[in-house]
Design a protein around this motif. Structure first.
Motif, mmCIF file in Angstrom:
data_model
loop_
_atom_site.group_PDB
_atom_site.id
_atom_site.type_symbol
_atom_site.label_atom_id
_atom_site.label_comp_id
_atom_site.label_asym_id
_atom_site.label_seq_id
_atom_site.Cartn_x
_atom_site.Cartn_y
_atom_site.Cartn_z
ATOM 1 N N GLN A 5 3.459 -6.152 2.834
ATOM 2 C CA GLN A 5 2.844 -4.949 2.287
ATOM 3 C C GLN A 5 1.504 -4.629 2.941
ATOM 4 O O GLN A 5 1.257 -3.498 3.340
ATOM 5 N N TYR A 7 -5.044 0.276 -15.988
ATOM 6 C CA TYR A 7 -4.205 -0.294 -14.945
ATOM 7 C C TYR A 7 -5.017 -1.138 -13.970
ATOM 8 O O TYR A 7 -6.218 -0.915 -13.771
ATOM 9 N N ALA A 51 -2.871 -0.931 -7.396
ATOM 10 C CA ALA A 51 -1.831 -1.563 -6.587
ATOM 11 C C ALA A 51 -2.480 -2.430 -5.507
ATOM 12 O O ALA A 51 -3.568 -2.102 -5.008
ATOM 13 N N ALA A 106 -3.255 6.380 -7.463
ATOM 14 C CA ALA A 106 -3.852 5.465 -8.433
ATOM 15 C C ALA A 106 -3.940 6.166 -9.774
ATOM 16 O O ALA A 106 -4.216 7.365 -9.836
ATOM 17 N N GLN A 160 3.484 -9.082 -7.607
ATOM 18 C CA GLN A 160 3.229 -8.806 -6.201
ATOM 19 C C GLN A 160 3.812 -7.469 -5.747
ATOM 20 O O GLN A 160 3.717 -7.118 -4.566
ATOM 21 N N ASP A 194 4.137 -3.535 -5.023
ATOM 22 C CA ASP A 194 3.129 -2.559 -4.625
ATOM 23 C C ASP A 194 3.075 -1.447 -5.661
ATOM 24 O O ASP A 194 3.551 -0.325 -5.448
ATOM 25 N N ALA A 195 2.489 -1.774 -6.792
ATOM 26 C CA ALA A 195 2.431 -0.840 -7.906
ATOM 27 C C ALA A 195 1.188 -1.125 -8.727
ATOM 28 O O ALA A 195 0.693 -2.258 -8.765
ATOM 29 N N ALA A 196 0.684 -0.076 -9.378
ATOM 30 C CA ALA A 196 -0.409 -0.241 -10.333
ATOM 31 C C ALA A 196 0.196 -0.655 -11.667
ATOM 32 O O ALA A 196 1.037 0.046 -12.217
ATOM 33 N N HIS A 197 -0.202 -1.808 -12.171
ATOM 34 C CA HIS A 197 0.392 -2.331 -13.402
ATOM 35 C C HIS A 197 -0.487 -2.020 -14.606
ATOM 36 O O HIS A 197 -1.710 -2.198 -14.575
ATOM 37 N N ARG A 231 -2.454 -12.999 -8.710
ATOM 38 C CA ARG A 231 -2.416 -11.725 -9.418
ATOM 39 C C ARG A 231 -1.669 -11.833 -10.748
ATOM 40 O O ARG A 231 -2.016 -11.173 -11.733
#
Length: 213
Positions: free
Chosen positions: A17, A62, A65, A199, A50, A52-55, A37
């Motif tokens: 990534q 959030y 990412a 974001a 892991q 590739d996203a905003a959690h 993370r």
């Protein structure tokens, strides 16, 4: 921090990534490979740490990412020993990455549950309104916003050291763009964003009517 069962997944995230989309700073890459993370997410999301996203770690809140955060930190040019404020530090992941890079970090959060999550993961936080920053630790060499913003508040702009910079996703006409650089005397970005970047919004940082980036 100690090695976790997710270490191989973190390294894969770094290789597939970050490195493939222009993250080349060795310190940033090493920090992302080291900091777990998954420790900063609710248990139900650990397996997706892991991605590739905003959690979402709390309602409407959030973590950026991984790629967005890595690019912001690379363009900000974080140096060991710098004083850094993280605005909206949430569960503390970005603060942990900055500490791994050698920065002296103040993690500012307004949500008590998120502060508890951060402290459980080993990241101390200070509590207060996000829009006010944290004057007690100012001036800061770098101020990182954990979410998209449309404007920097005057209170936070005043906490930036001479020659300091911000790192943020700027929301302009509905589009997010990564910015890492100084502010003008009126508290607006002094340069241009470096890339379009998605974001979630950081609450409290809407665009005032009188300002335009």
């Amino acid at each position: 921090m100690t090695t976790s069962p997710f270490a191989a997944q973190r390294q894969t995230m770094v290789d597939s990534q970050l490195k493939t989309v222009g993250v080349t700073d060795a310190g940033v890459l090493a920090a992302f490979a080291e900091i777990p993370r998954e420790a900063f997410l609710p248990p139900a999301l650990a397996a997706l740490a892991q991605a590739d996203a905003a959690h979402e770690v709390a309602p409407g809140r959030y973590l950026l990412a991984p790629l967005a955060l890595a690019l912001l930190l690379q363009h900000a040019g974080v140096r060991a020993g710098e004083r850094v404020l993280v605005v909206g530090s949430a569960s503390g992941y970005s603060a942990a990455v900055l500490a791994q890079l050698g920065a002296t970090v103040t993690a500012l959060e307004s949500d008590a549950a998120l502060i508890a999550m951060a402290e459980a993961a080993g990241v101390p936080s200070v509590s207060g309104p996000l829009t006010e920053g944290w004057a007690a630790g100012a001036p800061y060499d770098l101020i990182l916003f954990e979410g998209a913003i449309a404007a920097v508040t005057p209170a936070i702009a005043a906490q930036l050291a001479p020659g300091g910079r911000i790192a943020a996703v700027l929301r302009q006409a509905g589009v997010g763009r990564g910015y890492a650089g100084p502010l003008t005397a009126t508290g607006q970005p002094a340069g241009l964003p470096f890339i379009e970047m998605a974001a979630p919004d950081l609450p409290g940082f809407a665009q005032p009517r009188e300002f335009a980036f």
